[in-house]
Design an enzyme around this catalytic site. Structure first.
Site, short mmCIF file in Angstrom:
data_model
loop_
_atom_site.label_atom_id
_atom_site.label_comp_id
_atom_site.label_asym_id
_atom_site.label_seq_id
_atom_site.Cartn_x
_atom_site.Cartn_y
_atom_site.Cartn_z
N CYS A 33 39.95 30.77 19.98
CA CYS A 33 39.87 29.30 19.99
C CYS A 33 40.74 28.65 18.92
CB CYS A 33 38.42 28.84 19.83
SG CYS A 33 37.74 29.13 18.20
N ASP A 35 40.13 28.51 15.60
CA ASP A 35 39.43 28.07 14.39
C ASP A 35 39.74 29.00 13.22
OD1 ASP A 35 38.21 26.11 15.92
OD2 ASP A 35 36.30 27.16 16.08
N CYS A 59 37.27 22.80 15.47
CA CYS A 59 36.53 21.76 16.16
C CYS A 59 35.39 21.21 15.29
CB CYS A 59 35.97 22.32 17.46
SG CYS A 59 34.74 23.62 17.21
N CYS A 103 31.12 29.47 16.46
CA CYS A 103 31.37 28.76 15.20
C CYS A 103 30.38 29.18 14.13
CB CYS A 103 31.29 27.25 15.41
SG CYS A 103 32.58 26.61 16.50
#
Length: 145
Positions: A33, A35, A59, A103
């Protein structure tokens, strides 16, 4: 849909920045993603995390989990910080959507990476700490998500 706590930690993140004199710095990412999360620890001679900061590129959920993770470890012992899991981060935020669970894994691994760096710099062994991965996509997902 995000909880009010997630939105609060995204809109008003705690402990953002760098620590110039950090004695433990951990960086982890998620290649899937994009991150990236970096945590900075200032751990005193008694093994207490005096201060903690983070920088996250990602995000809103990544920012929120970083912020909450720093809140959960600040003022804690090394061993207490090691016990902060992704589930604890999610619970403290009143949950995350299933597609954002990674996350919280990033936050847990960033804590471990900063503790690992501290242990390496200070030539100490932290009981129960395993070498962290730099990309959480390398870790096998847990079955209960």
């Amino acid at each position: 849909m995000y909880s009010e706590k997630v939105m609060d930690h995204f809109n008003n993140p705690r402990n953002v920045g760098e620590l110039e004199n950090a004695n433990g710095v951990g960086t982890v990412g998620n290649a899937k993603c994009g991150d990236i999360m970096r945590m900075y620890f200032d751990i005193d001679e008694d093994g207490i995390i005096r201060d903690v900061k983070f920088k996250t590129f990602g995000c809103g959920a990544a920012v929120a989990t970083s912020s909450m993770a720093t809140e959960l470890v600040k003022g804690k012992t090394i061993q207490e910080a090691l016990e902060v899991t992704n589930k604890a981060v999610m619970e403290a935020l009143d949950g995350l959507p299933p597609v954002k669970v990674h996350c919280s894994l990033l936050a847990e691994e960033a804590i471990h990476a900063a503790l690992w760096d501290y242990a390496q710099r200070n030539n100490v062994v932290i009981e129960g700490l395993q070498k962290p991965v730099s990309d959480i996509a390398e870790k096998a997902p847990e079955e209960d998500y």
